[in-house]
Design a protein around this motif. Sequence first.
Motif, short mmCIF file in Angstrom:
data_model
loop_
_atom_site.label_atom_id
_atom_site.label_comp_id
_atom_site.label_asym_id
_atom_site.label_seq_id
_atom_site.Cartn_x
_atom_site.Cartn_y
_atom_site.Cartn_z
N UNK A 269 -95.69 -34.81 88.58
CA UNK A 269 -96.54 -35.98 88.78
C UNK A 269 -96.58 -36.75 87.48
N UNK A 270 -96.90 -38.02 87.60
CA UNK A 270 -96.98 -38.82 86.38
C UNK A 270 -96.98 -40.30 86.70
N UNK A 271 -96.88 -41.06 85.64
CA UNK A 271 -96.82 -42.51 85.72
C UNK A 271 -95.57 -42.97 84.99
N UNK A 272 -94.79 -43.79 85.66
CA UNK A 272 -93.59 -44.37 85.06
C UNK A 272 -93.96 -45.78 84.62
N UNK B 132 -86.18 -33.67 96.73
CA UNK B 132 -87.63 -33.74 96.61
C UNK B 132 -88.21 -34.81 97.52
N UNK B 133 -89.37 -34.50 98.06
CA UNK B 133 -90.16 -35.48 98.80
C UNK B 133 -91.19 -35.98 97.80
N UNK B 134 -91.09 -37.25 97.46
CA UNK B 134 -91.96 -37.83 96.43
C UNK B 134 -92.81 -38.94 97.04
N UNK B 135 -94.07 -38.97 96.64
CA UNK B 135 -94.98 -40.05 97.02
C UNK B 135 -95.05 -41.00 95.83
N UNK B 136 -94.69 -42.26 96.06
CA UNK B 136 -94.73 -43.29 95.02
C UNK B 136 -95.86 -44.26 95.32
N UNK B 137 -96.62 -44.60 94.29
CA UNK B 137 -97.68 -45.61 94.41
C UNK B 137 -97.44 -46.68 93.35
N UNK C 239 -89.18 -56.43 91.94
CA UNK C 239 -88.06 -56.28 92.86
C UNK C 239 -87.35 -54.96 92.60
N UNK C 240 -87.18 -54.18 93.65
CA UNK C 240 -86.48 -52.89 93.62
C UNK C 240 -87.16 -51.86 92.71
N UNK C 241 -88.43 -52.06 92.41
CA UNK C 241 -89.14 -51.21 91.44
C UNK C 241 -89.04 -49.73 91.75
N UNK C 242 -89.33 -49.33 92.98
CA UNK C 242 -89.33 -47.90 93.30
C UNK C 242 -87.93 -47.31 93.20
N UNK C 243 -86.94 -48.06 93.65
CA UNK C 243 -85.56 -47.58 93.58
C UNK C 243 -85.12 -47.43 92.12
N UNK C 244 -85.45 -48.40 91.30
CA UNK C 244 -85.10 -48.35 89.87
C UNK C 244 -85.84 -47.21 89.18
N UNK C 245 -87.13 -47.06 89.46
CA UNK C 245 -87.91 -46.00 88.83
C UNK C 245 -87.47 -44.61 89.28
N UNK C 246 -87.14 -44.47 90.56
CA UNK C 246 -86.66 -43.16 91.05
C UNK C 246 -85.40 -42.76 90.28
N UNK C 247 -84.47 -43.67 90.13
CA UNK C 247 -83.25 -43.36 89.38
C UNK C 247 -83.57 -43.10 87.91
N UNK C 248 -84.49 -43.87 87.36
CA UNK C 248 -84.87 -43.74 85.94
C UNK C 248 -85.38 -42.34 85.61
N UNK C 249 -86.11 -41.70 86.54
CA UNK C 249 -86.60 -40.34 86.27
C UNK C 249 -85.61 -39.28 86.72
#
Length: 161
Positions: free
Chosen positions: A26-29, A76-81, A87-97
């Motif tokens: 868990x955390x904040x990106x 992994x099953x991840x919940x993103x908030x 634009x494309x924030x979740x996709x970019x952040x998922x790859x970033x981590x």
Amino acid sequence: LQAQFQNRTTKKVYNALVFGEPKEHSGTIETFIGRHPKRRQEQAVLPIQVGERARREAITDYIVKAVYFYHGQPISLIEFSPKTGRMHQLRVHAKYIGTPILGDQTYTIKPAKRMSKEVGLTRQLLHAYRLTIEHPETHSPISLEAPLPDDMVNLLKLIDS
């Protein structure tokens, strides 16, 4: 309702099936996102100093809900908030981590692309799970939820068997 979206007072929660397992569960990106310097159709995490290039702050909270294994590889099953709406924030952040969203053909890595092809994915496994808005008259919060779609449920059954 439009004003709530414009003022970013709505709360959105997404579920995603991703390739891999984040180091932290868990955390904040917190990053800056802008147009990729070479692939102009894509967004990318950018350093603070990028000259004149536009970049905007992007913040996403995440929680790992479960980790599964498929042929020895973690999924992994991840919940993103998202706290911001880039634009494309979740996709970019998922790859970033280090955990690209399965089925994503743009923000991916070769092993994730191979697995997505192997299990026959035809779309990104990113799902808008919950939306919380304020009732216009009572100002009470209203949460609307959508269950996981069949393709995500079926993949979970496949890897859980």
